[in-house]
Design a protein around this motif. Structure first.
Motif, PDB file in Angstrom:
ATOM      1  N   VAL A  70      80.386 -36.661  26.308  1.00  0.00           N
ATOM      2  CA  VAL A  70      79.403 -36.151  25.357  1.00  0.00           C
ATOM      3  C   VAL A  70      78.072 -35.898  26.062  1.00  0.00           C
ATOM      4  N   LYS A  71      77.702 -36.785  26.966  1.00  0.00           N
ATOM      5  CA  LYS A  71      76.451 -36.625  27.720  1.00  0.00           C
ATOM      6  C   LYS A  71      76.434 -35.303  28.481  1.00  0.00           C
ATOM      7  N   ALA A  72      77.540 -34.987  29.123  1.00  0.00           N
ATOM      8  CA  ALA A  72      77.638 -33.720  29.869  1.00  0.00           C
ATOM      9  C   ALA A  72      77.602 -32.531  28.929  1.00  0.00           C
ATOM     10  N   HIS A  73      78.239 -32.662  27.771  1.00  0.00           N
ATOM     11  CA  HIS A  73      78.236 -31.569  26.799  1.00  0.00           C
ATOM     12  C   HIS A  73      76.828 -31.282  26.301  1.00  0.00           C
ATOM     13  N   ILE A  74      76.073 -32.334  26.024  1.00  0.00           N
ATOM     14  CA  ILE A  74      74.693 -32.159  25.562  1.00  0.00           C
ATOM     15  C   ILE A  74      73.865 -31.454  26.623  1.00  0.00           C
ATOM     16  N   LYS A  75      74.031 -31.870  27.860  1.00  0.00           N
ATOM     17  CA  LYS A  75      73.280 -31.277  28.968  1.00  0.00           C
ATOM     18  C   LYS A  75      73.535 -29.775  29.068  1.00  0.00           C
ATOM     19  N   ARG A  76      74.763 -29.356  28.785  1.00  0.00           N
ATOM     20  CA  ARG A  76      75.123 -27.946  28.930  1.00  0.00           C
ATOM     21  C   ARG A  76      75.090 -27.186  27.615  1.00  0.00           C
ATOM     22  N   GLY A  77      74.654 -27.834  26.557  1.00  0.00           N
ATOM     23  CA  GLY A  77      74.537 -27.156  25.274  1.00  0.00           C
ATOM     24  C   GLY A  77      75.868 -26.706  24.715  1.00  0.00           C
ATOM     25  N   MET A  78      76.911 -27.518  24.934  1.00  0.00           N
ATOM     26  CA  MET A  78      78.241 -27.090  24.525  1.00  0.00           C
ATOM     27  C   MET A  78      78.854 -28.014  23.478  1.00  0.00           C
ATOM     28  N   ALA A  79      79.888 -27.519  22.835  1.00  0.00           N
ATOM     29  CA  ALA A  79      80.615 -28.282  21.825  1.00  0.00           C
ATOM     30  C   ALA A  79      81.389 -29.424  22.469  1.00  0.00           C
ATOM     31  N   ASP A  80      81.870 -30.356  21.622  1.00  0.00           N
ATOM     32  CA  ASP A  80      82.705 -31.459  22.116  1.00  0.00           C
ATOM     33  C   ASP A  80      84.186 -31.104  22.075  1.00  0.00           C
ATOM     34  N   TRP A  81      84.533 -30.029  21.374  1.00  0.00           N
ATOM     35  CA  TRP A  81      85.915 -29.550  21.327  1.00  0.00           C
ATOM     36  C   TRP A  81      85.930 -28.119  20.787  1.00  0.00           C
ATOM     37  N   LEU A  82      87.027 -27.449  20.990  1.00  0.00           N
ATOM     38  CA  LEU A  82      87.211 -26.123  20.418  1.00  0.00           C
ATOM     39  C   LEU A  82      87.390 -26.257  18.912  1.00  0.00           C
ATOM     40  N   ASP A  83      86.625 -25.476  18.173  1.00  0.00           N
ATOM     41  CA  ASP A  83      86.661 -25.513  16.712  1.00  0.00           C
ATOM     42  C   ASP A  83      88.041 -25.081  16.217  1.00  0.00           C
TER      43      ASP A  83
END
Length: 452
Positions: free
Chosen positions: A100-113
């Motif tokens: 989750v930390k990496a996702h926040i850094k890159r402005g990305m989702a945690d999974w494909l919707d």
């Protein structure tokens, strides 16, 4: 008596759904997606040490496309493009799923919707049995949706939700795929077979290691793992012939991005063997995995369907990309695009049939993985017609390539065509302005939502 009637009704419904809109029988569709193979990693493309007899035979019995690209130089977003028919940035997926930390850094989702447009769901609604076997990697946190939420009747995965996980030492991805094909041989089926080979860690089988014992240590391991993936392809074709499904099945083989690079460190935190043994070949293309240059995104793409796809052809002119697979597979199945759906790709079925094909849509790429390697500096790219522009606005770098005359991207011609650079830069800006600035709340983990 009631159960008998129910079974008869179900059988009639399945028989009716097996016919495409044009009255032809719906074919089976198998998409084999390997991991981290370079363009030069199989025999027909001139590998210096790998042997791939089954893939070579597939090329001889179908079409080998030389101008296919994936839509990201790394795993997860590359796979999103296949599943949705849309560029992964539209779904706020810019890198591989991890923490989750990496996702926040890159402005990305945690999974494909799972509510996004989804290829398996579209085919399932058209009467196909749908299965996914092998790698998933479309969500990596604890509360990621399970695979059936995306439209699968059956699945067995790794790097997935943990439900129906493939254990090490148990049935392999291709074992599960074979079982699915046998179980659904009497109705149209769609199979995603996403192989682990040749991603690290490597687990070479002794029988293949023995076959390549004449090679150096790294090449021996790599060739052994490639050979295992090639054998899986051969098993699929053997089964199709055994079940008399060979002429009613479209099979497509590709890989999610270019080859990983080797390093000198043999240590690896996981079981198995690490990057020291990653010695894949790009076939002379510039760059590798994590790069928007051709070596990172132009990968093998083979298509085989006896009686429909011409045999033994190499197509060097059709420009095809991963977001084209969804509209192509739907056309193959005789299924219209859903109302309101906005594909970034276009059907390339004409090219599959060996007919002339002219691309009408541009191709876009985004890379948010850092620029610490020689070829990873481009953060955005676009191909329109013969031109491909790579840019990094932070470092004010831009390179332009004429892909019709410079397939391997050896000559940057930006200085000679400033008007093309300006035009394509404006296209990239318009595309970026269409994209979401943050991921949908549906695609955020509970822990992350609490932080917000």
């Amino acid at each position: 008596m009631k159960q008998t009637i129910k079974r008869m009704v179900w059988a009639s419904a399945m028989l009716a759904s097996a016919w495409a809109a044009d009255g032809a029988m719906q074919p089976n569709i198998i998409f084999i997606f390997a991991d981290d193979w370079g363009y030069g990693d199989f025999g027909k493309h001139g590998s210096s040490f790998c042997k791939t007899p089954n893939l070579d035979r597939m090329a001889e019995e179908g079409i080998d496309f030389a101008n296919f690209t994936v839509n990201s130089p790394v795993c997860s977003p590359s796979r999103v493009a296949v599943m949705t028919g849309q560029f992964p940035a539209r779904h706020s997926i810019h890198q591989h799923f991890q923490s989750v930390k990496a996702h926040i850094k890159r402005g990305m989702a945690d999974w494909l919707d799972p509510q996004a447009p989804m290829l398996p769901r579209m085919l399932k609604e058209a009467g196909y049995a749908t299965g996914h076997f092998g790698k998933w990697h479309l969500g990596s946190v604890a509360d990621s949706p399970t695979e059936e939420a995306y439209g699968y009747d059956r699945f067995a995965t790794f790097n997935g939700s943990g439900k129906n996980e493939i254990p090490k030492g148990g049935l392999s991805s291709v074992d599960h795929a074979e079982r699915f094909i046998r179980d659904f041989k009497d109705r149209p089926f769609f199979v995603n077979l996403w192989l682990h080979e040749v991603h690290t860690p490597h687990f070479p089988q002794e029988r293949f290691m023995e076959k390549f014992k004449h090679l150096g240590e790294a090449e021996q391991v790599y060739a052994a793992v490639i050979a295992e993936g090639d054998e899986a392809v051969g098993r699929v074709f053997k089964l199709l012939k055994e079940l008399d499904l060979d002429e009613t099945t479209l099979v497509v083989f590709s890989t999610d991005n270019g080859p990983e690079h080797s390093d000198e460190n043999k240590d690896h935190k996981e079981k198995g063997l690490g990057k020291f043994y990653s010695v894949g070949e790009t076939g002379g293309l510039k760059g590798e995995k994590r790069s928007l240059f051709s070596g990172g995104i132009r990968v093998p793409f083979l298509v085989r369907w006896p009686g429909v796809v011409p045999q033994g052809k190499t197509d060097t002119t059709s420009v095809i990309t991963a977001v084209d697979l969804l509209p192509t597979f739907l056309e193959v199945a005789g299924v219209p695009l859903p109302q309101g759906y906005r594909p970034d790709g276009q059907s390339v079925f004409a090219a599959f049939k060996g007919e002339p094909f002219a691309r009408t849509k541009p191709i876009y790429w985004e890379w948010r993985g850092g620029a610490n390697e020689e070829y990873t500096w481009p953060s955005l790219g676009v191909r329109d017609g013969k031109w491909k522009l790579l840019v990094n606005k932070q470092t004010q770098q831009a390179e332009l390539y004429d892909l019709e005359n410079d397939w391997a991207e050896q000559n940057n011609v930006a200085a000679g065509f400033p008007e093309i650079v300006e035009q394509l830069t404006a296209q990239l800006d318009r595309w970026k302005n269409e994209l979401p600035t943050e991921p949908s709340a549906r695609c955020l983990s509970k822990a992350r939502q609490k932080k917000n």
